[in-house]
Scaffold this motif. Sequence first.
Motif, PDB file in Angstrom:
ATOM      1  N   THR A  34       0.122 -29.007  32.503  1.00 18.09           N
ATOM      2  CA  THR A  34       0.846 -30.492  32.888  1.00 18.09           C
ATOM      3  C   THR A  34       1.619 -30.674  34.241  1.00 18.09           C
ATOM      4  OG1 THR A  34       0.885 -30.335  30.707  1.00 18.09           O
ATOM      5  CG2 THR A  34       2.429 -32.023  31.361  1.00 18.09           C
ATOM      6  N   ARG A  35       1.540 -31.739  34.782  1.00 18.11           N
ATOM      7  CA  ARG A  35       1.954 -32.084  35.600  1.00 18.11           C
ATOM      8  C   ARG A  35       2.487 -33.297  35.757  1.00 18.11           C
ATOM      9  NH1 ARG A  35      -2.911 -33.715  40.459  1.00 18.11           N
ATOM     10  NH2 ARG A  35      -3.349 -35.279  39.479  1.00 18.11           N
ATOM     11  N   ASP A  36       3.600 -33.980  37.090  1.00 14.96           N
ATOM     12  CA  ASP A  36       3.835 -34.520  37.043  1.00 14.96           C
ATOM     13  C   ASP A  36       3.328 -35.715  38.591  1.00 14.96           C
ATOM     14  OD1 ASP A  36       4.936 -34.322  39.712  1.00 14.96           O
ATOM     15  OD2 ASP A  36       7.307 -34.617  39.424  1.00 14.96           O
ATOM     16  N   ALA A  37       3.331 -36.937  38.555  1.00 14.70           N
ATOM     17  CA  ALA A  37       2.706 -37.644  39.340  1.00 14.70           C
ATOM     18  C   ALA A  37       2.494 -38.036  40.676  1.00 14.70           C
ATOM     19  CB  ALA A  37       2.694 -39.734  38.985  1.00 14.70           C
ATOM     20  N   ASP A  38       3.934 -36.727  40.674  1.00 18.39           N
ATOM     21  CA  ASP A  38       3.623 -36.071  42.118  1.00 18.39           C
ATOM     22  C   ASP A  38       2.620 -34.835  42.171  1.00 18.39           C
ATOM     23  OD1 ASP A  38       4.752 -38.878  42.953  1.00 18.39           O
ATOM     24  OD2 ASP A  38       7.114 -38.088  42.989  1.00 18.39           O
ATOM     25  N   GLY A  39       2.305 -34.500  41.446  1.00 22.15           N
ATOM     26  CA  GLY A  39       1.761 -32.879  41.297  1.00 22.15           C
ATOM     27  C   GLY A  39       2.973 -32.070  40.846  1.00 22.15           C
ATOM     28  N   LYS A  40       3.950 -32.027  40.415  1.00 21.15           N
ATOM     29  CA  LYS A  40       5.048 -31.419  40.664  1.00 21.15           C
ATOM     30  C   LYS A  40       4.920 -30.658  38.917  1.00 21.15           C
ATOM     31  CE  LYS A  40       8.957 -33.673  41.708  1.00 21.15           C
ATOM     32  NZ  LYS A  40       8.577 -34.857  41.814  1.00 21.15           N
ATOM     33  N   PRO A  41       5.343 -29.502  38.731  1.00 13.63           N
ATOM     34  CA  PRO A  41       5.059 -29.237  37.237  1.00 13.63           C
ATOM     35  C   PRO A  41       6.366 -30.090  36.364  1.00 13.63           C
ATOM     36  CG  PRO A  41       6.133 -27.557  38.474  1.00 13.63           C
ATOM     37  CD  PRO A  41       6.044 -28.613  39.986  1.00 13.63           C
ATOM     38  N   SER A  42       5.870 -29.702  35.284  1.00 14.12           N
ATOM     39  CA  SER A  42       6.697 -30.073  34.029  1.00 14.12           C
ATOM     40  C   SER A  42       7.607 -29.014  33.806  1.00 14.12           C
ATOM     41  CB  SER A  42       6.128 -31.295  33.016  1.00 14.12           C
ATOM     42  OG  SER A  42       5.494 -32.254  33.469  1.00 14.12           O
ATOM     43  N   PHE A  43       8.956 -29.757  33.922  1.00 14.24           N
ATOM     44  CA  PHE A  43      10.034 -27.950  32.882  1.00 14.24           C
ATOM     45  C   PHE A  43      10.265 -28.100  31.966  1.00 14.24           C
ATOM     46  CE2 PHE A  43      10.252 -28.117  37.436  1.00 14.24           C
ATOM     47  CZ  PHE A  43       9.946 -26.693  37.802  1.00 14.24           C
ATOM     48  N   ALA A  44       9.677 -27.190  30.820  1.00 12.71           N
ATOM     49  CA  ALA A  44      10.321 -27.202  29.525  1.00 12.71           C
ATOM     50  C   ALA A  44      11.880 -26.562  29.215  1.00 12.71           C
ATOM     51  CB  ALA A  44       9.482 -26.173  28.707  1.00 12.71           C
ATOM     52  N   VAL A  45      12.687 -26.073  30.585  1.00 11.73           N
ATOM     53  CA  VAL A  45      13.134 -25.307  30.742  1.00 11.73           C
ATOM     54  C   VAL A  45      13.649 -25.072  32.244  1.00 11.73           C
ATOM     55  CG1 VAL A  45      15.417 -23.435  30.179  1.00 11.73           C
ATOM     56  CG2 VAL A  45      13.742 -24.305  28.446  1.00 11.73           C
ATOM     57  N   GLY A  46      15.310 -25.890  32.592  1.00  9.79           N
ATOM     58  CA  GLY A  46      15.271 -25.355  34.016  1.00  9.79           C
ATOM     59  C   GLY A  46      16.598 -26.642  33.894  1.00  9.79           C
ATOM     60  N   ASP A  47      16.800 -26.249  35.138  1.00  8.56           N
ATOM     61  CA  ASP A  47      18.691 -27.030  35.967  1.00  8.56           C
ATOM     62  C   ASP A  47      19.353 -25.664  35.256  1.00  8.56           C
ATOM     63  OD1 ASP A  47      17.082 -28.614  36.249  1.00  8.56           O
ATOM     64  OD2 ASP A  47      17.280 -30.245  35.212  1.00  8.56           O
ATOM     65  N   LEU A  48      20.685 -26.194  36.047  1.00  2.00           N
ATOM     66  CA  LEU A  48      21.564 -25.569  36.079  1.00  2.00           C
ATOM     67  C   LEU A  48      23.197 -26.402  35.296  1.00  2.00           C
ATOM     68  CD1 LEU A  48      22.614 -23.124  38.535  1.00  2.00           C
ATOM     69  CD2 LEU A  48      22.070 -22.586  36.525  1.00  2.00           C
ATOM     70  N   PRO A  49      23.637 -26.379  34.259  1.00  2.00           N
ATOM     71  CA  PRO A  49      23.349 -25.202  32.772  1.00  2.00           C
ATOM     72  C   PRO A  49      22.118 -25.426  32.503  1.00  2.00           C
ATOM     73  CG  PRO A  49      24.856 -26.449  31.711  1.00  2.00           C
ATOM     74  CD  PRO A  49      24.888 -26.892  33.059  1.00  2.00           C
ATOM     75  N   PRO A  50      21.212 -24.258  31.835  1.00  2.00           N
ATOM     76  CA  PRO A  50      20.338 -24.753  31.293  1.00  2.00           C
ATOM     77  C   PRO A  50      19.620 -26.095  30.437  1.00  2.00           C
ATOM     78  CG  PRO A  50      20.299 -22.818  31.115  1.00  2.00           C
ATOM     79  CD  PRO A  50      21.824 -23.033  31.709  1.00  2.00           C
ATOM     80  N   THR A  51      18.479 -26.899  30.403  1.00  2.00           N
ATOM     81  CA  THR A  51      18.538 -27.491  29.533  1.00  2.00           C
ATOM     82  C   THR A  51      18.190 -26.867  27.977  1.00  2.00           C
ATOM     83  OG1 THR A  51      16.309 -27.031  30.348  1.00  2.00           O
ATOM     84  CG2 THR A  51      17.864 -29.239  30.952  1.00  2.00           C
ATOM     85  N   LYS A  52      17.471 -27.337  26.907  1.00  2.00           N
ATOM     86  CA  LYS A  52      17.024 -26.526  26.032  1.00  2.00           C
ATOM     87  C   LYS A  52      16.152 -26.644  24.840  1.00  2.00           C
ATOM     88  CE  LYS A  52      22.346 -26.671  24.785  1.00  2.00           C
ATOM     89  NZ  LYS A  52      23.834 -27.429  23.902  1.00  2.00           N
ATOM     90  N   GLY A  53      14.869 -26.654  25.514  1.00  2.00           N
ATOM     91  CA  GLY A  53      14.080 -26.882  25.248  1.00  2.00           C
ATOM     92  C   GLY A  53      13.495 -26.183  24.550  1.00  2.00           C
ATOM     93  N   LEU A  54      13.664 -24.689  25.212  1.00  2.00           N
ATOM     94  CA  LEU A  54      13.726 -23.737  23.782  1.00  2.00           C
ATOM     95  C   LEU A  54      14.086 -22.986  23.332  1.00  2.00           C
ATOM     96  CD1 LEU A  54      11.104 -21.901  26.850  1.00  2.00           C
ATOM     97  CD2 LEU A  54      10.309 -23.389  24.469  1.00  2.00           C
TER      98      LEU A  54
END
Length: 588
Positions: free
Chosen positions: A85-105
């Motif tokens: 999966t990518r976004d409209a600009d071609g960047k990856p779509s993140f399940a977890v990222g950022d600081l503090p971490p998101t809670k996708g997992l």
Amino acid sequence: ATIANIRLMDPNVLPATFRQLQQIKPYYTFPDSLDVDRYMIDGVKRDVIVAVRELNIAGNPSRNWINDHLVYTHGFGFVAAFGNTRDADGKPSFAVGDLPPTKGLGEFQPRIYFGENVPDYSIIGGVKTDSPVEFDYPDDASSNGQKNYTYRGTGGVPVGSLVNKIVFALKYQEQKLLLSSLINKDSKILFERNPRERVAKVAPWLTLDGDPYPALIDGKVLWIIDGYTTSAGYPYAKQISLSSATSDALTANSSAITAQGNQSINYIRNSVKATVDAYDGTVTLYQWDEKDPVLATWSKAFPGTVTPKSKISKDLMAHIRYPEDMFRVQREILSAYHVKTAAAFYGGQDFWRVPRDPSTFGANASAQPPYYLTLQMPGEAKPEFAMTTPFVPRGGRENLSAFAVVNSDSGPNYGKITVLQLPRSTNVAGPSQVASNFEAKPEVANSLSLLRQGGSDVVLGNLLTLPVGGGLLYVQPVYVRATSNSAAYPLLQKVLVSFGDQIGYDDTLKGALDQVFGGNSGTTSTTGGSTPTTGTTNNSLASALASAKQALSDGQAALAKGDFAAYGRAQDRLKSAIASAIAAQTKK
């Protein structure tokens, strides 16, 4: 099922993207090569590209002994991007990222005290006060722009006493260990922090895989390292060089991968799965091969060192992978020992080799590395996480000879190697030929030429070989990166696809597949596009698609039975049906 899981995100291209989008601050970093794993997300098992956000002391603009060893002590966070999966600009779509971490997992301990890029030693812990010393992570909501922390894990050696201070001051030739007022009676020192080196200290009798990978296990970040028992004394077995057998574009070009030493072996078994807790450094050796006599002997020599396989948690079991170096050794042996007759073996005319890597990362200089991805093999009931490799003939020719897959999902089929061997009379293009065919197509050549102009460069991602229906599908992501900007990173802009004699080239995987399969690829856009058209609005197209579907089914059945003559006939019918479908689609 295979098409739906095609991994467009290349773990060898994405490091620069991860650094620009997820590094956040210059004192963090990501490795040169990322890892591929799989996670259950919203009830669906997804391939993801993973890495931990490690500390990069060299990037800290305020270097001094206190900052290097008492303040900046750990990395922070786990980052995971969807593989398809990518976004409209071609960047990856993140399940977890950022600081503090998101809670996708889910929730997890994000602090990385033990990793592949940490200081040689850090002094942590100590008396808990209202003013912790250790930098934790940047936080705009705090008055000083950061959160601080005091280590509370079990890792580390006490360094508060005078005797211990003297010992470590001598070890590191640093008098500040004796004089600093920030070191108190409860302080501890962390050292030997690289996961692979840490396991080597615990079990020097193991040969370790060159690519430890991080995983979220039971609320922790654990490093998983495969351990091998090896020998050069197995009777009547071929000796090979471990260094030569495991060398490819990945080991040659990535500092994140440790190349194997130059030792000769004729026995290797993946007997141990080791884990290292990224927070407290706990090393656990799990028995994996319960029938290995070499491991049994070492276990008797060092009782209690190896934990029984039955103690592996369900969460850890879900992230066990088949080891890369093991598969590299096996494909080296398989390249010759698939031959079944003595005369053919002596002649060597049917020997194989691993093709060179045609991606920008490999630059056709070294062998193509094996790739992790989820796919469904002919005859299998469902898709599985696997590792793949193609073979071409030895002697300079580049047509495809065979395609091998090893099941990497822990379960009854774990470690099962399936080889699809092509008939000698069938000339199917290999990876290098497919890459050449891509560049030779005028539409593709003109587009890539334009993308390479105006301060931009094209990065060709991993060229994946995939069994689809009764044939083999090649897929290669195309990234574009600005060359005039030091902060630029690759963005996924195009996808190249080859099936038989057909080549697809489009902004999306769906578009490229539709070009190859006449508008009926059976997939959806990776950027959230609309449902694919069925292309059945006229009788000619419907008939052609039905013929293609039947040819795919017949080819799959033939491969499952090993009937390569029938497979070849099905391929011919499939090519004809695809051509008819494209012609019918054009007339609409």
